[in-house]
Motif scaffolding. Structure first.
Motif, PDB file in Angstrom:
ATOM      1  N   ALA A  42       0.821  -1.209   0.000  1.00  0.00           N
ATOM      2  CA  ALA A  42       0.000   0.000   0.000  1.00  0.00           C
ATOM      3  C   ALA A  42       0.852   1.255   0.000  1.00  0.00           C
ATOM      4  CB  ALA A  42      -0.934   0.001   1.205  1.00  0.00           C
ATOM      5  N   HIS A  43       1.991   1.212   0.653  1.00  0.00           N
ATOM      6  CA  HIS A  43       2.905   2.352   0.663  1.00  0.00           C
ATOM      7  C   HIS A  43       4.319   1.826   0.546  1.00  0.00           C
ATOM      8  CE1 HIS A  43       0.316   5.764   1.333  1.00  0.00           C
ATOM      9  NE2 HIS A  43      -0.433   4.956   2.051  1.00  0.00           N
ATOM     10  N   ALA A  44       4.952   2.111  -0.610  1.00  0.00           N
ATOM     11  CA  ALA A  44       6.270   1.569  -0.898  1.00  0.00           C
ATOM     12  C   ALA A  44       7.351   2.375  -0.195  1.00  0.00           C
ATOM     13  CB  ALA A  44       6.500   1.549  -2.407  1.00  0.00           C
ATOM     14  N   MET A  45       7.373   2.314   1.134  1.00  0.00           N
ATOM     15  CA  MET A  45       8.372   3.013   1.912  1.00  0.00           C
ATOM     16  C   MET A  45       9.593   2.116   2.120  1.00  0.00           C
ATOM     17  SD  MET A  45       6.823   5.863   2.358  1.00  0.00           S
ATOM     18  CE  MET A  45       7.773   6.709   3.628  1.00  0.00           C
ATOM     19  N   VAL A  46      10.683   2.736   2.566  1.00  0.00           N
ATOM     20  CA  VAL A  46      11.929   2.001   2.734  1.00  0.00           C
ATOM     21  C   VAL A  46      11.764   0.825   3.681  1.00  0.00           C
ATOM     22  CG1 VAL A  46      14.256   2.161   3.688  1.00  0.00           C
ATOM     23  CG2 VAL A  46      13.434   3.914   2.127  1.00  0.00           C
ATOM     24  N   GLY A  47      11.045   0.997   4.776  1.00  0.00           N
ATOM     25  CA  GLY A  47      10.848  -0.099   5.719  1.00  0.00           C
ATOM     26  C   GLY A  47      10.188  -1.290   5.068  1.00  0.00           C
ATOM     27  N   ASP A  48       9.168  -1.045   4.238  1.00  0.00           N
ATOM     28  CA  ASP A  48       8.505  -2.128   3.517  1.00  0.00           C
ATOM     29  C   ASP A  48       9.473  -2.785   2.545  1.00  0.00           C
ATOM     30  OD1 ASP A  48       6.019  -1.715   4.730  1.00  0.00           O
ATOM     31  OD2 ASP A  48       5.491  -0.160   3.294  1.00  0.00           O
ATOM     32  N   ARG A  49      10.265  -1.976   1.870  1.00  0.00           N
ATOM     33  CA  ARG A  49      11.223  -2.490   0.898  1.00  0.00           C
ATOM     34  C   ARG A  49      12.206  -3.441   1.574  1.00  0.00           C
ATOM     35  NH1 ARG A  49      16.336  -1.119  -0.079  1.00  0.00           N
ATOM     36  NH2 ARG A  49      17.222  -1.453  -2.156  1.00  0.00           N
ATOM     37  N   ASP A  50      12.724  -3.037   2.714  1.00  0.00           N
ATOM     38  CA  ASP A  50      13.695  -3.868   3.428  1.00  0.00           C
ATOM     39  C   ASP A  50      13.082  -5.201   3.852  1.00  0.00           C
ATOM     40  OD1 ASP A  50      15.549  -1.910   3.106  1.00  0.00           O
ATOM     41  OD2 ASP A  50      15.310  -1.055   5.115  1.00  0.00           O
ATOM     42  N   LYS A  51      11.837  -5.176   4.350  1.00  0.00           N
ATOM     43  CA  LYS A  51      11.166  -6.409   4.761  1.00  0.00           C
ATOM     44  C   LYS A  51      10.954  -7.332   3.563  1.00  0.00           C
ATOM     45  CE  LYS A  51       8.610  -4.388   8.666  1.00  0.00           C
ATOM     46  NZ  LYS A  51       7.250  -4.048   9.162  1.00  0.00           N
ATOM     47  N   CYS A  52      10.603  -6.729   2.418  1.00  0.00           N
ATOM     48  CA  CYS A  52      10.390  -7.526   1.202  1.00  0.00           C
ATOM     49  C   CYS A  52      11.684  -8.204   0.773  1.00  0.00           C
ATOM     50  CB  CYS A  52       9.872  -6.640   0.073  1.00  0.00           C
ATOM     51  SG  CYS A  52       8.216  -5.970   0.356  1.00  0.00           S
ATOM     52  N   LEU A  53      12.778  -7.467   0.782  1.00  0.00           N
ATOM     53  CA  LEU A  53      14.065  -8.037   0.382  1.00  0.00           C
ATOM     54  C   LEU A  53      14.503  -9.127   1.349  1.00  0.00           C
ATOM     55  CD1 LEU A  53      15.970  -4.786  -0.689  1.00  0.00           C
ATOM     56  CD2 LEU A  53      14.926  -6.515  -2.170  1.00  0.00           C
ATOM     57  N   GLU A  54      14.287  -8.911   2.645  1.00  0.00           N
ATOM     58  CA  GLU A  54      14.656  -9.915   3.649  1.00  0.00           C
ATOM     59  C   GLU A  54      13.868 -11.209   3.458  1.00  0.00           C
ATOM     60  OE1 GLU A  54      13.970  -8.019   7.356  1.00  0.00           O
ATOM     61  OE2 GLU A  54      15.634  -6.601   7.150  1.00  0.00           O
ATOM     62  N   ALA A  55      12.632 -11.088   2.982  1.00  0.00           N
ATOM     63  CA  ALA A  55      11.790 -12.272   2.762  1.00  0.00           C
ATOM     64  C   ALA A  55      12.111 -12.957   1.443  1.00  0.00           C
ATOM     65  CB  ALA A  55      10.315 -11.875   2.798  1.00  0.00           C
ATOM     66  N   GLY A  56      13.027 -12.383   0.666  1.00  0.00           N
ATOM     67  CA  GLY A  56      13.429 -13.008  -0.589  1.00  0.00           C
ATOM     68  C   GLY A  56      12.745 -12.462  -1.819  1.00  0.00           C
ATOM     69  N   MET A  57      11.977 -11.380  -1.677  1.00  0.00           N
ATOM     70  CA  MET A  57      11.327 -10.789  -2.840  1.00  0.00           C
ATOM     71  C   MET A  57      12.338  -9.974  -3.642  1.00  0.00           C
ATOM     72  SD  MET A  57       7.676  -9.614  -1.221  1.00  0.00           S
ATOM     73  CE  MET A  57       6.884 -10.579   0.048  1.00  0.00           C
ATOM     74  N   ASN A  58      12.055  -9.836  -4.947  1.00  0.00           N
ATOM     75  CA  ASN A  58      12.971  -9.118  -5.826  1.00  0.00           C
ATOM     76  C   ASN A  58      12.713  -7.625  -5.885  1.00  0.00           C
ATOM     77  OD1 ASN A  58      12.276 -11.973  -7.195  1.00  0.00           O
ATOM     78  ND2 ASN A  58      14.439 -11.487  -7.531  1.00  0.00           N
ATOM     79  N   ASP A  59      11.452  -7.238  -5.726  1.00  0.00           N
ATOM     80  CA  ASP A  59      11.088  -5.839  -5.985  1.00  0.00           C
ATOM     81  C   ASP A  59       9.748  -5.570  -5.318  1.00  0.00           C
ATOM     82  OD1 ASP A  59      11.174  -3.279  -7.075  1.00  0.00           O
ATOM     83  OD2 ASP A  59      11.593  -3.985  -9.104  1.00  0.00           O
ATOM     84  N   HIS A  60       9.316  -4.326  -5.358  1.00  0.00           N
ATOM     85  CA  HIS A  60       7.985  -4.002  -4.851  1.00  0.00           C
ATOM     86  C   HIS A  60       7.405  -2.840  -5.634  1.00  0.00           C
ATOM     87  CE1 HIS A  60      10.353  -0.963  -2.797  1.00  0.00           C
ATOM     88  NE2 HIS A  60       9.249  -0.347  -2.443  1.00  0.00           N
ATOM     89  N   VAL A  61       6.092  -2.843  -5.740  1.00  0.00           N
ATOM     90  CA  VAL A  61       5.357  -1.768  -6.408  1.00  0.00           C
ATOM     91  C   VAL A  61       4.241  -1.312  -5.480  1.00  0.00           C
ATOM     92  CG1 VAL A  61       5.870  -2.587  -8.734  1.00  0.00           C
ATOM     93  CG2 VAL A  61       3.819  -3.410  -7.569  1.00  0.00           C
ATOM     94  N   ALA A  62       3.766  -0.099  -5.706  1.00  0.00           N
ATOM     95  CA  ALA A  62       2.780   0.498  -4.810  1.00  0.00           C
ATOM     96  C   ALA A  62       1.359   0.117  -5.208  1.00  0.00           C
ATOM     97  CB  ALA A  62       2.923   2.014  -4.810  1.00  0.00           C
ATOM     98  N   LYS A  63       0.491   0.118  -4.241  1.00  0.00           N
ATOM     99  CA  LYS A  63      -0.956   0.024  -4.459  1.00  0.00           C
ATOM    100  C   LYS A  63      -1.596   1.312  -3.943  1.00  0.00           C
ATOM    101  CE  LYS A  63      -2.137  -3.772  -2.279  1.00  0.00           C
ATOM    102  NZ  LYS A  63      -2.975  -4.892  -1.834  1.00  0.00           N
ATOM    103  N   PRO A  64      -2.660   1.825  -4.615  1.00  0.00           N
ATOM    104  CA  PRO A  64      -3.271   1.300  -5.843  1.00  0.00           C
ATOM    105  C   PRO A  64      -2.306   1.312  -7.022  1.00  0.00           C
ATOM    106  CG  PRO A  64      -4.116   3.494  -5.378  1.00  0.00           C
ATOM    107  CD  PRO A  64      -3.312   3.082  -4.171  1.00  0.00           C
ATOM    108  N   ILE A  65      -2.659   0.525  -8.024  1.00  0.00           N
ATOM    109  CA  ILE A  65      -1.746   0.237  -9.128  1.00  0.00           C
ATOM    110  C   ILE A  65      -1.382   1.487  -9.906  1.00  0.00           C
ATOM    111  CG2 ILE A  65      -1.633  -0.892 -11.393  1.00  0.00           C
ATOM    112  CD1 ILE A  65      -3.173  -3.224 -10.157  1.00  0.00           C
ATOM    113  N   ASP A  66      -0.080   1.681 -10.104  1.00  0.00           N
ATOM    114  CA  ASP A  66       0.462   2.645 -11.047  1.00  0.00           C
ATOM    115  C   ASP A  66       0.990   1.825 -12.223  1.00  0.00           C
ATOM    116  OD1 ASP A  66       2.739   4.040 -12.374  1.00  0.00           O
ATOM    117  OD2 ASP A  66       2.191   5.666 -11.025  1.00  0.00           O
ATOM    118  N   LYS A  67       0.362   1.958 -13.386  1.00  0.00           N
ATOM    119  CA  LYS A  67       0.684   1.081 -14.509  1.00  0.00           C
ATOM    120  C   LYS A  67       2.152   1.158 -14.905  1.00  0.00           C
ATOM    121  CE  LYS A  67      -3.860   1.063 -16.746  1.00  0.00           C
ATOM    122  NZ  LYS A  67      -4.565   1.346 -18.017  1.00  0.00           N
ATOM    123  N   LYS A  68       2.702   2.365 -14.985  1.00  0.00           N
ATOM    124  CA  LYS A  68       4.096   2.507 -15.406  1.00  0.00           C
ATOM    125  C   LYS A  68       5.026   1.786 -14.448  1.00  0.00           C
ATOM    126  CE  LYS A  68       3.593   6.992 -17.745  1.00  0.00           C
ATOM    127  NZ  LYS A  68       4.003   8.419 -17.720  1.00  0.00           N
TER     128      LYS A  68
END
Length: 395
Positions: free
Chosen positions: A120-146
């Motif tokens: 929902a909010h692509a902040m640095v804290g979320d990014r770090d948690k995603c990377l720690e869990a093994g995810m490659n990348d993250h995008v924000a919601k609601p969807i931004d097509k680009k």
């Protein structure tokens, strides 16, 4: 390029700025199709409206989309099919996106599977948690097509795709039963149409579903925030989070912002601010509901079946059993989708002698008293099926 350079520097030195900059690439629909058209992706999100919106966006550029409602279902589907990428929501019942990603990365077969978080909010804290869990990348919601397409192009290997020709935009016909105004108070029609590729039928269906799912949600939030059970506060935050996500996808920006503020306040346990934020939330919600009601076709009016017609039908156990099982699972997982499932189930039980437990079941779900609801459902199932065995241990 500046954003790419900035994020690369941060990664090298292990530092974080106030917010991760989205790296987006400007390209038209045909260019996106040429790069990733034909790729198979798994979309994982617990909210049906969010799944519908994302599917519309992804299929428009030629992606083949499978869907899962939670992390457990995602693991099962990945095990049975070779996807080119997984789009993973974070906050889900049963198994969240972090847990599902860790499970996948623990299997050598999925070390290279691109997993892109949807937050929902692509902040640095979320990014770090995603990377720690093994995810490659993250995008924000609601969807931004680009941003979404850029991430998919960045991680999907085009050599693994069997490309196929994708038709040009289909001409979307307006739902003749709906009189569409230039504007709807509380809803940015222009932004919603852009996200949904100008599919007005889908947009109207989403608004109807929103009305059915969330008309009474302020009452439910107040009840849970004032409740004494250990997880009441978490249930309230989850419901507000769900409303926030759907509001973003239908471009109800005022409601989105009100839900965001309320969700943060609940998670921080700032009880003194809850009454004021709940009032703001309800004001925004009522504006959206009034706008939906202002459309010439209102929720439920397209259904021509009468109650009399329904009561004349015999019990259809082929339809009943999967719905009873789904409702048992939803109640077991304290999922607010139980109310929607019950609304579909009720007409099928009109000719059964279960009106008293059915009323108790409905009241339990409405009060978010899942213990009462589960007991009432057991009585309904026993009356209809003669046994509660097939829903005894939901998984």
């Amino acid at each position: 390029h500046d954003a790419l350079l900035f994020n690369t520097i941060l990664n090298i030195f292990g530092q974080s700025g106030p917010e991760t900059l989205p790296i987006t690439v400007d390209m038209d629909r045909s260019q996106v199709i040429a790069k990733i058209g034909g790729a198979h992706v798994l979309l994982v999100d617990d909210n049906a409206i969010n799944r519908q919106v994302a599917r519309e966006v992804l299929e428009d550029v030629g992606l083949v989309v499978d869907m899962a409602a939670d992390g457990l279902e995602a693991l099962q589907k990945v095990a049975n099919f070779g996807y080119h990428a997984v789009l993973m929501d974070i906050q889900m019942p049963k198994m969240d996106g972090y847990q599902a990603s860790r499970h996948l990365r623990s299997d050598p077969n999925y070390q290279d599977l691109p997993i892109i978080a949807m937050t929902a909010h692509a902040m640095v804290g979320d990014r770090d948690k995603c990377l720690e869990a093994g995810m490659n990348d993250h995008v924000a919601k609601p969807i931004d097509k680009k941003q979404l397409f850029s991430a998919l192009i960045r991680w999907i290997d085009p050599q693994e795709i069997i490309h196929q020709s994708i038709p040009a935009h289909a001409e979307m016909t307006q739902n003749d039963a709906v009189v569409w105004p230039e504007q709807l108070p509380g809803i940015d029609i222009t932004a919603a149409m852009e996200r949904l590729n100008h599919n007005r039928r889908l947009f109207h269906a989403l608004l109807v579903e929103f009305d059915q799912n969330f008309a009474n949600c302020t009452h439910k939030i107040r009840l849970t925030l004032g409740g004494k059970r250990q997880n009441d506060q978490e249930l309230a935050a989850n419901l507000v989070h769900t409303v926030k996500g759907v509001a973003g996808n239908i471009s109800a920006d005022g409601l989105f912002n009100a839900a965001l503020a309320l969700e943060k306040s609940i998670k921080l346990n700032k009880k003194e601010s809850w009454p004021r934020l709940l009032d703001h939330f309800d004001d925004a919600l009522q504006q959206v509901l009034a706008s939906i009601a202002s459309l010439s076709v209102t929720p439920g009016s397209t259904n021509t079946d009468t109650d009399t017609d329904r009561t004349q039908q015999p019990l259809d156990r082929v339809k009943l059993q999967p719905l009873l099982l789904e409702l048992a699972l939803l109640i077991h997982n304290r999922d607010f989708g139980a109310a929607k499932c019950l609304s579909i189930l009720k007409p099928l039980l009109a000719n059964a002698s279960v009106q008293r437990p059915l009323q108790q079941l409905e009241e339990g779900i409405d009060r978010i008293d899942f213990v009462t609801a589960e007991a009432a459902l057991a009585e309904v199932v026993c009356a209809v099926e003669g046994s509660y065995d097939f829903v005894q241990s939901p998984h």
